[in-house]
Design a protein around this motif. Structure first.
Motif, PDB file in Angstrom:
ATOM      1  N   ARG A 284       0.826  -1.333  -0.198  1.00 56.22           N
ATOM      2  CA  ARG A 284      -0.005   0.223  -0.217  1.00 56.22           C
ATOM      3  C   ARG A 284       1.027   1.234  -0.111  1.00 56.22           C
ATOM      4  O   ARG A 284       0.335   2.370   0.015  1.00 56.22           O
ATOM      5  N   GLY A 285       1.933   1.081   0.098  1.00 52.54           N
ATOM      6  CA  GLY A 285       2.942   2.240  -0.023  1.00 52.54           C
ATOM      7  C   GLY A 285       3.128   2.820   1.357  1.00 52.54           C
ATOM      8  O   GLY A 285       2.770   2.388   2.137  1.00 52.54           O
ATOM      9  N   LEU A 286       3.777   4.176   1.139  1.00 52.95           N
ATOM     10  CA  LEU A 286       4.097   5.049   2.334  1.00 52.95           C
ATOM     11  C   LEU A 286       2.824   5.297   3.018  1.00 52.95           C
ATOM     12  O   LEU A 286       1.853   6.262   2.434  1.00 52.95           O
ATOM     13  N   LEU A 287       2.365   5.002   4.268  1.00 52.03           N
ATOM     14  CA  LEU A 287       1.164   5.427   5.009  1.00 52.03           C
ATOM     15  C   LEU A 287       1.355   5.862   6.356  1.00 52.03           C
ATOM     16  O   LEU A 287       2.918   6.035   6.896  1.00 52.03           O
ATOM     17  N   TYR A 288       0.973   7.285   6.726  1.00 50.84           N
ATOM     18  CA  TYR A 288       1.030   8.005   7.824  1.00 50.84           C
ATOM     19  C   TYR A 288       0.563   7.362   8.783  1.00 50.84           C
ATOM     20  O   TYR A 288      -0.501   6.510   8.890  1.00 50.84           O
ATOM     21  N   SER A 289       1.452   7.490  10.045  1.00 51.11           N
ATOM     22  CA  SER A 289       0.674   6.814  11.260  1.00 51.11           C
ATOM     23  C   SER A 289       0.794   7.713  12.462  1.00 51.11           C
ATOM     24  O   SER A 289       1.830   8.672  12.286  1.00 51.11           O
ATOM     25  N   GLU A 290      -0.112   7.957  13.188  1.00 52.19           N
ATOM     26  CA  GLU A 290      -0.050   8.936  14.165  1.00 52.19           C
ATOM     27  C   GLU A 290       1.052   8.806  15.238  1.00 52.19           C
ATOM     28  O   GLU A 290       1.542   9.583  15.662  1.00 52.19           O
ATOM     29  N   ASN A 291       1.376   7.664  14.969  1.00 57.37           N
ATOM     30  CA  ASN A 291       2.958   7.461  15.923  1.00 57.37           C
ATOM     31  C   ASN A 291       3.934   8.092  15.310  1.00 57.37           C
ATOM     32  O   ASN A 291       5.234   8.567  15.847  1.00 57.37           O
ATOM     33  N   ASP A 292       4.197   8.270  14.027  1.00 56.51           N
ATOM     34  CA  ASP A 292       5.349   8.922  13.424  1.00 56.51           C
ATOM     35  C   ASP A 292       5.417  10.392  13.582  1.00 56.51           C
ATOM     36  O   ASP A 292       6.286  10.806  13.756  1.00 56.51           O
ATOM     37  N   ALA A 293       4.109  10.929  13.599  1.00 53.18           N
ATOM     38  CA  ALA A 293       4.185  12.561  13.657  1.00 53.18           C
ATOM     39  C   ALA A 293       3.004  12.924  14.277  1.00 53.18           C
ATOM     40  O   ALA A 293       1.874  12.380  14.150  1.00 53.18           O
ATOM     41  N   ASP A 294       2.774  14.084  14.695  1.00 52.53           N
ATOM     42  CA  ASP A 294       1.653  14.879  15.372  1.00 52.53           C
ATOM     43  C   ASP A 294       0.642  15.014  14.061  1.00 52.53           C
ATOM     44  O   ASP A 294       1.083  15.740  13.215  1.00 52.53           O
ATOM     45  N   PRO A 295      -0.607  14.431  14.444  1.00 54.69           N
ATOM     46  CA  PRO A 295      -1.441  14.793  13.380  1.00 54.69           C
ATOM     47  C   PRO A 295      -1.640  16.098  12.924  1.00 54.69           C
ATOM     48  O   PRO A 295      -2.175  16.448  11.873  1.00 54.69           O
ATOM     49  N   GLN A 296      -1.655  17.019  13.977  1.00 56.24           N
ATOM     50  CA  GLN A 296      -1.571  18.505  13.633  1.00 56.24           C
ATOM     51  C   GLN A 296      -0.603  19.052  12.403  1.00 56.24           C
ATOM     52  O   GLN A 296      -0.983  19.906  11.799  1.00 56.24           O
ATOM     53  N   GLU A 297       0.190  18.303  12.306  1.00 50.98           N
ATOM     54  CA  GLU A 297       1.302  18.584  11.480  1.00 50.98           C
ATOM     55  C   GLU A 297       1.313  17.861  10.160  1.00 50.98           C
ATOM     56  O   GLU A 297       1.992  18.144   9.191  1.00 50.98           O
ATOM     57  N   TYR A 298       0.261  17.128  10.096  1.00 45.62           N
ATOM     58  CA  TYR A 298       0.199  16.422   8.905  1.00 45.62           C
ATOM     59  C   TYR A 298       0.086  17.292   7.724  1.00 45.62           C
ATOM     60  O   TYR A 298      -1.005  17.952   7.656  1.00 45.62           O
ATOM     61  N   MET A 299       0.756  16.763   6.607  1.00 43.54           N
ATOM     62  CA  MET A 299       0.523  17.592   5.357  1.00 43.54           C
ATOM     63  C   MET A 299       0.387  16.620   4.250  1.00 43.54           C
ATOM     64  O   MET A 299       1.572  15.927   3.981  1.00 43.54           O
TER      65      MET A 299
END
Ligand SMILES: Cc1ncc(C[n+]2csc(CCOP(=O)(O)OP(=O)(O)O)c2C)c(N)n1
Ligand SMILES: Cc1ncc(C[n+]2csc(CCOP(=O)(O)OP(=O)(O)O)c2C)c(N)n1
Ligand code: SF4
Ligand code: SF4
Ligand SMILES: [Mg+2]
Ligand SMILES: [Mg+2]
Lengths: 283, 570, 283, 570
Positions: free
Chosen positions: B381-396
């Motif tokens: 599925r490729g590169l997925l964002y996880s809330e563990n990686d980064a603050d959701p507020q900063e998700y872009m």
């Protein structure tokens, strides 16, 4: 608790005095009052002044092509019915370029809410006629006046939408209330919003609308009577009714999808055991 | 000894040509043969002339043959049209009672199909099954598995029983009345090989890859993909939306892709025209979507039920603006499965539109293939964002990264807001008019192409490396070219094949290597201008003079290619 | 004198027993009775079984794309208003793929006649659901039944067509008469024609329609009353009215075009004297 | 001595930037100057930042300059953004009373625009005209023609009068208060040169060519073509239909073309995506149609009010199937007129779709040009059928001829029935599935390309033949490249230009000749991948390494090109 400040977005690039500000505020108010958090909302918009709205609030945003917010909204809703999906268009977006999606989404009665900022003109492209421009409205593409306009609420009823309403950008409370009802409604909910464009529509101004709009008496009125609803829908000119023009329980497209029974598609994984069975059908 | 035997069933639309053809093919695939079968039909529902060709062999087979060993003619037109192609000793089964004006004796075997159907199987509806029995009888084929085959098709019950009776009637009649030769075809070792069409394989590939959403509008030859997914939607928990038009279809698929579900659409050229804007939407919003284009002869509506490969340059360039995309073209029925799996993986890995170019010929041709090994279906599925990686507020959503790939989050599954726009946008997904942000996003979207090009495979070779003559093809012509290589090699010509099923990214190096070495190269395509040849020129600089082109809507046969090459090579 | 034999075309490739044969005959009859010669007629069709009709009669023919007969018909009509322009569609062509053109051509009230062969199914592509398939109609693309259907006559009225009628392929005289009236009418004339498809629609058969259709009492009935017309239009099921459901004089798009006042565009030549004047506006 | 002087007017959308800019340009064109002006604006109606650049010269001028001599700043942002680009001795006119926080002294000239507008011209609406007067004053320009210019714009009456007063107020104020240098610009010999935009020239070309029908859907930068034709429809007896969408638009135009009227549509990339199927319709029905594509940055909606040249490969290949088409790209405002005339002629002569590729930069840039000589506008309607030539009963729209061109008849104008179909058809226009008829029609449609290729012109050269360095460009970059050549030659670099305004048929030989001879070649394009470079590679085999690309939505300037070439050439 959700508050209005949760819904503060970028600074709008609309003209000062534009009716869109009222719509933005009403939408935020509705979401706050329903205690819906930004990440639970998906705003799918088209292209036009109206289409920019999602950037000026908070939520998930899919700002789509001109005339096409409805199909991706449907796709996303089916992928994840847990989302509150709101599609946003201008009148050109919804009833011109997007006319076919409008009638078929209404017909299949998809479970989304559709806000149409109806300023009876093309705002972003600077003042051409729209499908809802009043008969004879003179613009650069209709120098001898626009043709007969489309009546979006009558159209939606005939097409099969199960919630059809009209409101006015100058009446934030009324609009916010309708948006809440539209979101709460299961099925396709159209809210056609009379929206003054101070730059390109010098006919249908705040004043013009204010003198004409009257709230429908909702008591004692059978909303689900299609014939009566059409009577109301055809009213336009000296008096323009606002409020819910038609509402009924009709089969909802998403309810007919067995795949959605247990959990959203987006949370499901493919089961190769079941695929294996398919393979054997070919042996 | 290798068996290589061809049947043809011909008649009007509505006479059951497809049904007899399919059942014949199934009988032999169950019996352990390799089968290849194709269909030729007009754009009408009754009347006209349709035919179904079945080739069976004890070795792998990927194309039809020109000669017919047994022709089942459900009407006179079939005899008139196809008699010239009868093989030596070939036999035409037809209903002499019903067919007037058939002259000459050669090849003809009169079987009273209608009478037998009425007397022995309860009615005219069974005529075609009587013919099926007659054909099987002519090759002394074991009818043992027939009942099972018919039950699989018609369900256990009266209909299947009547069909068995009908086939038996035809079988018995031929056994007792046929005075000429029988071409005995003994059953081989039965296998669990599948018999399916390109579209069925493609549909299975989609399902196996985890596609959960399809939206489409009917169009030959893509409709059967919609119909298969619709039929399986309940059992497999997937959704197939019959949309109001192709514009809605692709936009719905993109919406579902954005929301995190593997999604597809399928159409043919005219419908693809209407999807072009949606391709750009997928590109700029970096939304994975798989688009199947079942090619047929154009421009416009062209020949609606026939085959061509003239969409290549179109799909390579469909949409304004510069961005990365993928174009794949399955070569065989088996490949249709695996290519589709790859299409879904690449769409998500690189977050872009993937176009699968198939055509009417591949879409509706049947072939036997070993059962797909689902254990080999890897889902990436490729590169997925996880809330563990980064603050959701900063998700872009459109973060500028070195690879050009930004982690995906899905709306509503977490706190991160997923914002995107088909206007140019900044990293956060909000619209921007800034010149530098614009430039950065364009570059980022193009940059994804590098890892993609790295990951792309090499074209399929066949025949000895470094041969003097190379036949280059793409897509559905693979089987025919391959067989042409075999035939030409038996002629002592030093030929090999290079066959592309990945068109974009283009396998530049492989082409340069292959074409650089050969004395002559022929590009073989079903179109009028040599679209792959043009692409080769653009990508490698090599101007391939030899072109074997065909654009009458009919598929290539090995013999056609052989003849063309022989002519050129003297 | 024009006779039926002037309208003999190629042999139809339709299934024996198809409702299209009746429509073909009714159209020819109407043209003959109106004494219109083949070269005065332009038939613009889409793609589908219906779309093949023009090949089976005589006339000028523009067999256009799926869903798109209406726009070229409009373009040709404006280019040469002397032509009798008849657009021909199937239900998928007209109300599915072509839905947006349908509502906007009705809205602008272009002066063309539109025959829609409504067999409630996709014929040519072998039996998928159409936008007019009855609710629950099972097809290969709608295995759990079709969604709510569109009501084309109600839609046309709401959209602004000035002549809206329904007929039945099984009643050639009725249909021919309506086609004549539609051609004679100035403005957009929709004739939705109930057309049995013997191959793929085993529900809405000749028999089914015959049991339900009833001719509207045209006397004493005010055709131009939109509300009453909508009442008639919404009737569907046990009884299906056929005849003219709505007719009114509404502004016709082509009448608003000054360029057409004197002679057809196709007979006009550019006048460089007038262009010269334009140039001076830039000096 | 050559005058070369630049103004810029900047401010928010809604402040009248366009109005002041246009009036300045008009004042100088009336005064006998050559003018080139371009516009930069955002996709919004109020606010943001817009600017209008005007360059005037005593010699021909086809591009903007980087340096600004006089900047009219209607707000502070304008000063902040553009101050760095002020030329030596340049002056910024701004309203010091209203603009807070402007620091430093350099270039600044405070003019109380608002106060003067209120005191001397009846209100704030006149602020921008006061600024106009101030700007003209700084160059001691003769205000004599101002009244006429304003009357032409606003009509004789109060508004024009107020504007004159406003301009005079600004003029007088500067004359009395400005303590620095004036850059005197004397009027040259007044001419009757036109001042118009690319879109205006294109619209005039269409009208002059006898276009009588347009259908379109608004889209920047094509809307102004619709609007111009609509405005002139009454006087010029033509029809402009504002269609419901782009699909309708092109299909209407094709319908009108079929019926015998010159017809067009205009759009930008997204709209063109929706017209692709209509292009194929025109191709297979052999209907003339002219399609204007005003390019802007993609994919999808991209940057809606900005410029790019990234639709080239798309329009070359838009649509499935193989057929002939024409792609033209006007190079200058003047060329926009003549190219459009040619487009209509070729469309009818070869009975096919002609695409005019323009872009936002050309569409909205103003230039001075000599009045178009209408005597040179020849109208060639191609091969027409006449009842004198042949029996109308035997007329066949798609007759197979040697040239591939079949005589056209128009429906309703005679007895001949005009029959056509977007399915494959026989010569009579009726649908067919026959393999040979199909092949014959495909060949016929492709064959038309040969005479077309013969008729095509040669690219525009500039500078000495056989120079060591060649700059290759297409479309709207012409003026900037040309000027870059001049500048580089002054640097003693041996440079010339080869500029294409016909892209398809491709001028293969001219390119081979030109590129073969040069030491280095640079392809200059407003896109990210070098789409013309790719086309050159395909058509000539030459791999042009040097690419000067720009894809931030802003037009090339001569200086940008000069710098890029200098960098490469050491
Ligand atoms: C396919 C396509 N056609 C045209 C456009 C240009 N366009 C952008 S917005 C718009 C119309 C805006 O009018 P409306 O939808 O009423 O929105 P408003 O600006 O009035 O809110 C148009 C024609 C486009 N972006 N894409
Ligand atoms: C753009 C496009 N989409 C799809 C098709 C395939 N197609 C051809 S006819 C048809 C539908 C036919 O149904 P209808 O319009 O109801 O006509 P009928 O055959 O029933 O008369 C379709 C989907 C096409 N030719 N072009
Ligand atoms: S142009 Fe009209 S709709 Fe757009 S922002 Fe301005 S006032 Fe609002
Ligand atoms: S499929 Fe249906 S509509 Fe088409 S010809 Fe046959 S009966 Fe008629
Ligand atoms: Mg609007
Ligand atoms: Mg139909």
């Amino acid at each position: 608790m959700v508050t209005m400040s949760d819904y503060t977005g970028l600074k709008p690039a609309w003209c000062p005095g534009c009716g869109n500000f009222g719509i933005l505020r009403a939408l935020n108010k509705a979401l706050v009052e329903m205690e819906i958090e930004p990440h639970q909302v998906l705003l799918v918009s088209g292209i036009g002044q109206a289409g920019k709205l999602p950037h000026y609030t908070k939520g998930n945003v899919f700002n789509s092509l001109h005339g096409r917010p409805v199909p991706p909204a449907i796709g996303a809703k089916i992928a994840n019915p847990e989302l509150t999906v709101i599609a946003i268009s201008g009148d050109g977006d919804a009833y011109g370029e997007g006319g076919n999606h409008f009638i078929h989404a209404a017909r299949r009665n998809h479970d989304i809410t559709y806000l149409v900022h109806n300023n009876q003109v093309y705002g972003l492209t600077k003042g051409q006629a729209s499908p809802t421009s009043d008969f004879g409205f003179v613009t650069k593409t209709t120098p001898r006046g626009a043709a007969n306009p489309v009546n979006p609420v009558a159209m939606a009823i005939v097409a099969g939408a199960s919630f059809v309403a009209r409101s006015f950008a100058g009446d934030i409370d009324h609009l916010a209330d309708l948006i809440k009802q539209g979101i709460a409604h299961r099925g396709f909910a159209l809210i056609d919003i009379l929206q003054p464009c101070v730059s390109f529509n010098h006919k249908n101004t705040f004043q013009w609308y204010r003198e004409r709009v009257h709230e429908l008496e909702q008591e004692g009125d059978d909303r689900s009577n299609k014939r009566a609803a059409l009577e109301r829908a055809l009213e336009w000119g000296e008096g323009i009714p606002i409020g819910i023009i038609y509402q009924d329980k009709l089969p909802v497209y998403e309810d007919g999808l067995p795949a959605l029974k247990e959990q959203p598609l987006v949370r499901q994984h493919v089961d190769h055991g079941r695929v294996e069975k398919l393979l054997t059908e070919f042996t | 000894m290798r068996v290589d035997f061809s049947f043809m069933v011909g008649g009007e639309a509505g006479q059951g040509v497809q049904s007899v053809g399919f059942l014949l093919a199934r009988m032999f695939s169950r019996g352990g043969y390799h089968v290849f079968a194709d269909q030729d039909y007009e754009s009408r529902v009754r009347g006209g002339h349709n035919f179904f060709r079945i080739r069976i062999s004890t070795a792998e087979v990927g194309a039809i043959a020109e000669d017919i060993d047994i022709l089942v003619a459900l009407n006179k037109e079939t005899i008139d049209l196809h008699r010239p192609k009868m093989a030596q000793g070939g036999i035409i089964v037809y209903d002499g009672d019903q067919t007037q004006g058939v002259t000459g004796d050669s090849h003809l075997l009169r079987v009273p199909l209608e009478r037998l159907a009425e007397e022995r199987a309860g009615g005219k509806l069974m005529i075609n099954t009587v013919a099926l029995g007659a054909a099987l009888s002519l090759v002394n084929y074991d009818l043992g598995i027939l009942e099972k085959v018919l039950e699989d098709r018609f369900g256990k019950g009266q209909v299947a029983k009547q069909n068995v009776a009908a086939a038996q009637a035809g079988y018995d009649y031929v056994q007792s009345e046929h005075k000429g030769d029988f071409h005995t075809l003994e059953s081989c070792t039965p296998t669990d090989r599948m018999l399916l069409t390109g579209n069925e394989a493609l549909s299975l590939g989609a399902i196996a890859a985890g596609c959960k959403f399809m939206a489409a509008y009917p169009m030959t030859p893509a409709s059967s993909i919609m119909e298969y997914l619709a039929a399986k939607s309940e059992d497999l928990d997937l959704v197939m939306v019959h949309a109001e038009d192709e514009i809605a279809a692709i936009n719905m698929a993109v919406g579902a892709g954005y929301a995190g579900v593997r999604a597809m659409t399928a159409t043919s050229g005219s419908g693809l025209c209407l999807m072009v804007e949606g391709i750009g939407l997928a590109a700029i919003t970096e939304t994975p979507v798989v688009i199947v284009d079942g090619q047929r002869p154009g421009p416009a509506v062209g020949l609606p039920t026939r085959t061509e490969q003239a969409d290549l340059q179109f799909v390579l360039h469909a949409h304004h603006g510069d961005f990365a995309r993928v174009v794949l073209a399955p070569a065989t029925v088996e490949d249709a499965f695996w290519t589709t799996v790859k299409a879904f993986n690449w769409a998500e890995k690189y977050q872009l539109p993937v176009i699968i170019l198939t055509d009417q010929h591949l879409a509706s041709s049947y072939a036997t293939v070993d059962q797909f090994d689902l254990a080999k279906v890897a889902i990436d599925r490729g590169l997925l964002y996880s809330e563990n990686d980064a603050d959701p507020q900063e998700y872009m959503r459109h973060r500028v990264t070195k690879s050009g790939i930004s982690p995906r989050a899905f709306p509503g599954l977490g706190e991160a807001l997923v914002i995107t726009d088909c206007d140019e946008h900044d990293e956060s997904g909000h619209l921007t008019e800034d010149a530098e942000l614009r430039t950065a996003q364009v570059r980022k979207r193009l940059r994804k192409f590098h890892p993609l090009k790295e990951e792309a495979g090499t074209p399929r070779g066949y025949g000895p490396q470094g041969a003097q003559i190379t036949l280059v093809g793409w897509g559905s012509t693979c089987g025919a070219i391959r067989e042409a290589v075999d035939i030409l090699r038996r002629d002592e010509l030093d030929v090999n094949m290079l066959h592309l099923n990945e068109l974009w990214p283009f396998p530049t190096q492989a082409l340069v290597d292959a074409i650089g070495k050969t004395r002559s190269t022929y590009v073989i395509e079903s179109n009028a201008t040599g679209q792959l040849a043009r692409l080769i020129k653009t990508e490698t600089g090599h101007d391939v003079g030899g072109r074997i082109l065909k654009y009458d809507g009919r598929p290539f046969t090995p013999a056609h290619i052989v003849e063309a090459v022989r002519k050129e090579e003297g």
